[in-house]
Design an enzyme around this catalytic site. Sequence first.
Site, PDB file in Angstrom:
ATOM      1  N   ASP A 128      10.192  69.233   8.360  1.00 27.10           N
ATOM      2  CA  ASP A 128       9.522  67.926   8.303  1.00 27.10           C
ATOM      3  C   ASP A 128       7.999  68.044   8.423  1.00 27.10           C
ATOM      4  OD1 ASP A 128      12.187  66.924   8.448  1.00 27.10           O
ATOM      5  OD2 ASP A 128      12.081  66.819  10.632  1.00 27.10           O
ATOM      6  N   GLU A 145      14.741  58.242   3.693  1.00 27.73           N
ATOM      7  CA  GLU A 145      13.970  58.606   4.896  1.00 27.73           C
ATOM      8  C   GLU A 145      12.725  59.382   4.476  1.00 27.73           C
ATOM      9  OE1 GLU A 145      16.546  61.114   7.294  1.00 27.73           O
ATOM     10  OE2 GLU A 145      16.502  62.715   5.824  1.00 27.73           O
TER      11      GLU A 145
HETATM   12  O1  FUB Z   1      14.432  66.533  11.354  1.00 25.81           O
HETATM   13  C1  FUB Z   1      15.351  65.499  11.640  1.00 25.81           C
HETATM   14  C2  FUB Z   1      15.479  64.583  10.478  1.00 25.81           C
HETATM   15  O2  FUB Z   1      15.915  65.295   9.338  1.00 25.81           O
HETATM   16  C3  FUB Z   1      14.176  63.961  10.020  1.00 25.81           C
HETATM   17  O3  FUB Z   1      13.720  62.941  10.856  1.00 25.81           O
HETATM   18  C4  FUB Z   1      14.579  63.543   8.662  1.00 25.81           C
HETATM   19  O4  FUB Z   1      13.537  63.139   7.843  1.00 25.81           O
HETATM   20  C5  FUB Z   1      15.297  64.780   8.174  1.00 25.81           C
HETATM   21  O5  FUB Z   1      14.413  65.744   7.680  1.00 25.81           O
END
Ligand code: FUB
Length: 339
Positions: free
Chosen positions: A31, A238
Site C-alpha cells: 500500500d 478501495e
Molecule cells: O493492506 C490492507 C488492505 O489491503 C488495504 O487497506 C487495502 O487497500 C488492501 O491493499
Amino acid sequence: MADEEYTSLDYDELNAKALSAPLVKHIYTADPSAHVFDGKIYVYPSHDIEGGVPFNDNGDHFCMEDYHVFSMASPDAEAMDHGVALHVDDVPWAARQMWAPDAARKDGQYYLYFPAKRADGIFQIGVAIGDSPVGPFKAEPEPIAGSYSIDPAVFEDEDGSHYIYFGGLWGGQLQKYRNNEYGQSHEEPADDEPALGPIVAPLSGDMKGFAAEPREIQILDEKGEPLLAGDHERRYFEGPWMHKYRGKYYFSYSTGDTHYLCYATGDSPYGPFTYQGRILTPVVGWTTHHSICEYEGAWYLFYHDSSLSKGVTHLRCVKMAELTYDEQGRINTLDPYPG
Ligand code: FUB
C-alpha cells in the site's frame, strides 16, 4: 485467484519478467503512498506481518501493527528504512489492523493518516503528527471525528488546500455506510444499482479534522451514467489516490475482486469523475494498491505485489515503475510482468 494459485507459480520466471524488483526486501511492505518533500521521495507503506490470524473475507489476516517510513534520494536510489514511525500500542483509540496510510505536509509539520480498528471492530481513520517526514509521529488521542472505513489518501491542491479521500468495500466496511451513517443491515447495492463511491472531505486548517461533511464521489461511464455495482471491472473498491496532470484531476483506485488499478478524470477534487481506463493489470496476490507521484518532471507509479513471499497475499512488497501518458493525457496501461 485463490491463495494456492499464487503460491504455485514459478517465481524465478515471474521475477525475471517483472516490471520492477521489490524496493524493500528485509520486511514485507504494501500500500505505498509516495510523496516528494524537499527533493526526496518518501514512501509511506503498510508493514505486513505474519500474525497467524486465519484467512477470512474480512481481511483479518492483514493484522499489521506499525508503520515504517522509507526515503529515496532519487527514483533509482535504494529505499532507506527509517524504523518504526508509529505503533498501534501508541494510538489510544486503536486496537488492531494498521492498514494503508498516507502522509501530508503543512507549515513544516508532517501528518500521518492511517486506518485502524477500534476495540469494537469498527474502522476509523486517525492522524499522527511529527516534525520530520520519517517520524516518529504522535497520534491524536481520538480518531478523526466523522471518519470511517479505510485507505486515507491526502491530496494537496495547487492553492494549498488539502482533501482526504477514503473508503474500501468488504473488510474495509464502506458498504455499511449511507450518507456517513453506519447501519448494521446495509450491504452493497444490487448489481443494477449505482455502485457505492469513495468518500472525500476537505481537511481543516489544522489538518486534524474534516472542514466539511464528507461527500460520496460519483464515477461515471462514457455516457455520463454512474458506474453500476455489478460492474466489478470498473467500479470503485478501495485504495483511492488523487493527482493532477495538465490541470485535470485524476482519481485512481483499485477494483478489488477484479484486481485492476483504474482511473477516472474530472474538473474538481470532488468529482464527478469519468472512467478512463486501467493503470495496472493484476499483480500476484489478491490486493492491488498504489500511489502516483511526480519527480523532476517524470511520473511514477508505486504499487505492490506478493512476489517476495512467493504468493502469500498478506505478505507483500512495494514496487515502482515509470508512468507515461499519451498526447491526450491518457495513462498508458502497465503490465506488472511484461517480459
Ligand atoms: O493492506 C490492507 C488492505 O489491503 C488495504 O487497506 C487495502 O487497500 C488492501 O491493499
